[in-house]
Scaffold this motif. Sequence first.
Motif, PDB file in Angstrom:
ATOM      1  N   UNK A   6     -50.466 -35.340  49.370  1.00 45.24           N
ATOM      2  CA  UNK A   6     -51.614 -35.498  50.257  1.00 45.24           C
ATOM      3  C   UNK A   6     -51.154 -35.956  51.635  1.00 45.24           C
ATOM      4  N   UNK A   7     -50.216 -36.890  51.692  1.00 47.68           N
ATOM      5  CA  UNK A   7     -49.740 -37.406  52.956  1.00 47.68           C
ATOM      6  C   UNK A   7     -49.065 -36.324  53.784  1.00 47.68           C
ATOM      7  N   UNK A   8     -48.376 -35.384  53.155  1.00 48.50           N
ATOM      8  CA  UNK A   8     -47.691 -34.325  53.868  1.00 48.50           C
ATOM      9  C   UNK A   8     -48.665 -33.352  54.519  1.00 48.50           C
ATOM     10  N   UNK A   9     -49.836 -33.222  53.968  1.00 47.88           N
ATOM     11  CA  UNK A   9     -50.807 -32.256  54.478  1.00 47.88           C
ATOM     12  C   UNK A   9     -51.681 -32.826  55.593  1.00 47.88           C
ATOM     13  N   UNK A  10     -51.571 -34.106  55.853  1.00 48.90           N
ATOM     14  CA  UNK A  10     -52.394 -34.703  56.890  1.00 48.90           C
ATOM     15  C   UNK A  10     -51.812 -34.406  58.270  1.00 48.90           C
ATOM     16  N   UNK A  11     -52.613 -34.625  59.289  1.00 48.58           N
ATOM     17  CA  UNK A  11     -52.180 -34.380  60.668  1.00 48.58           C
ATOM     18  C   UNK A  11     -51.127 -35.409  61.069  1.00 48.58           C
ATOM     19  N   UNK A  12     -50.300 -35.082  62.052  1.00 44.44           N
ATOM     20  CA  UNK A  12     -49.293 -36.032  62.519  1.00 44.44           C
ATOM     21  C   UNK A  12     -49.946 -37.342  62.942  1.00 44.44           C
ATOM     22  N   UNK A  13     -49.325 -38.453  62.595  1.00 43.43           N
ATOM     23  CA  UNK A  13     -49.928 -39.744  62.889  1.00 43.43           C
ATOM     24  C   UNK A  13     -49.336 -40.402  64.131  1.00 43.43           C
ATOM     25  N   UNK A  14     -48.250 -39.825  64.678  1.00 44.21           N
ATOM     26  CA  UNK A  14     -47.605 -40.446  65.820  1.00 44.21           C
ATOM     27  C   UNK A  14     -47.383 -39.416  66.926  1.00 44.21           C
ATOM     28  N   UNK A  15     -47.213 -39.913  68.138  1.00 47.56           N
ATOM     29  CA  UNK A  15     -46.877 -39.041  69.258  1.00 47.56           C
ATOM     30  C   UNK A  15     -45.569 -39.539  69.876  1.00 47.56           C
ATOM     31  N   UNK A  16     -44.703 -38.620  70.295  1.00 48.25           N
ATOM     32  CA  UNK A  16     -43.434 -39.034  70.902  1.00 48.25           C
ATOM     33  C   UNK A  16     -43.660 -39.651  72.279  1.00 48.25           C
ATOM     34  N   UNK A  17     -42.682 -40.404  72.762  1.00 46.86           N
ATOM     35  CA  UNK A  17     -42.801 -40.960  74.116  1.00 46.86           C
ATOM     36  C   UNK A  17     -42.951 -39.835  75.144  1.00 46.86           C
ATOM     37  N   UNK A  18     -43.565 -40.143  76.253  1.00 47.13           N
ATOM     38  CA  UNK A  18     -43.804 -39.151  77.304  1.00 47.13           C
ATOM     39  C   UNK A  18     -42.497 -38.504  77.750  1.00 47.13           C
ATOM     40  N   UNK A  19     -42.503 -37.181  77.805  1.00 40.62           N
ATOM     41  CA  UNK A  19     -41.352 -36.431  78.275  1.00 40.62           C
ATOM     42  C   UNK A  19     -40.269 -36.200  77.236  1.00 40.62           C
ATOM     43  N   UNK A  20     -40.451 -36.709  76.033  1.00 36.61           N
ATOM     44  CA  UNK A  20     -39.454 -36.539  74.978  1.00 36.61           C
ATOM     45  C   UNK A  20     -40.037 -35.715  73.846  1.00 36.61           C
ATOM     46  N   UNK A  21     -39.181 -34.975  73.161  1.00 30.55           N
ATOM     47  CA  UNK A  21     -39.633 -34.118  72.075  1.00 30.55           C
ATOM     48  C   UNK A  21     -38.634 -34.082  70.934  1.00 30.55           C
ATOM     49  N   UNK A  22     -38.796 -33.098  70.097  1.00 29.63           N
ATOM     50  CA  UNK A  22     -37.980 -32.955  68.887  1.00 29.63           C
ATOM     51  C   UNK A  22     -36.484 -32.907  69.205  1.00 29.63           C
ATOM     52  N   UNK A  23     -36.130 -32.285  70.315  1.00 30.09           N
ATOM     53  CA  UNK A  23     -34.712 -32.159  70.682  1.00 30.09           C
ATOM     54  C   UNK A  23     -34.096 -33.487  71.123  1.00 30.09           C
ATOM     55  N   UNK A  24     -34.912 -34.510  71.343  1.00 31.79           N
ATOM     56  CA  UNK A  24     -34.420 -35.820  71.771  1.00 31.79           C
ATOM     57  C   UNK A  24     -34.252 -36.811  70.626  1.00 31.79           C
ATOM     58  N   UNK A  25     -34.514 -36.394  69.398  1.00 32.66           N
ATOM     59  CA  UNK A  25     -34.353 -37.275  68.241  1.00 32.66           C
ATOM     60  C   UNK A  25     -32.861 -37.488  67.993  1.00 32.66           C
ATOM     61  N   UNK A  26     -32.487 -38.753  67.774  1.00 34.33           N
ATOM     62  CA  UNK A  26     -31.082 -39.095  67.533  1.00 34.33           C
ATOM     63  C   UNK A  26     -31.002 -40.252  66.541  1.00 34.33           C
ATOM     64  N   UNK A  27     -29.853 -40.370  65.890  1.00 37.24           N
ATOM     65  CA  UNK A  27     -29.598 -41.505  65.001  1.00 37.24           C
ATOM     66  C   UNK A  27     -28.412 -42.295  65.546  1.00 37.24           C
ATOM     67  N   UNK A  28     -28.422 -43.578  65.263  1.00 36.57           N
ATOM     68  CA  UNK A  28     -27.311 -44.452  65.627  1.00 36.57           C
ATOM     69  C   UNK A  28     -27.014 -45.345  64.437  1.00 36.57           C
ATOM     70  N   UNK A  29     -25.723 -45.616  64.219  1.00 36.58           N
ATOM     71  CA  UNK A  29     -25.306 -46.508  63.138  1.00 36.58           C
ATOM     72  C   UNK A  29     -24.541 -47.685  63.725  1.00 36.58           C
TER      73      UNK A  29
END
Length: 75
Positions: A6-29
């Motif tokens: 059910x949770x997967x079928x719901x609408x997105x609950x968050x919005x990315x920061x202004x000017x940033x999108x999917x290509x700006x996602x990064x991980x740090x360890x």
Amino acid sequence: MFFRRFRQETAPSRTPPAGLGREDVATESSICTGETIIGFKDRATGRLLQAVVVRGPADIVDFYRSYGWDAPGQS
């Protein structure tokens, strides 16, 4: 299982920061603790915005889904 589906079928609950999108996602360890975080890398400052702790691969998938995107390698 029902709630996860059910949770997967719901609408997105968050919005990315202004000017940033999917290509700006990064991980740090962390070198010291090994803790991993995922968020949006700001090109100007190099800092992660809206970062959350990653405890496993499912957390990465959940991060992408919370913004309405498929995680890399997912279809």
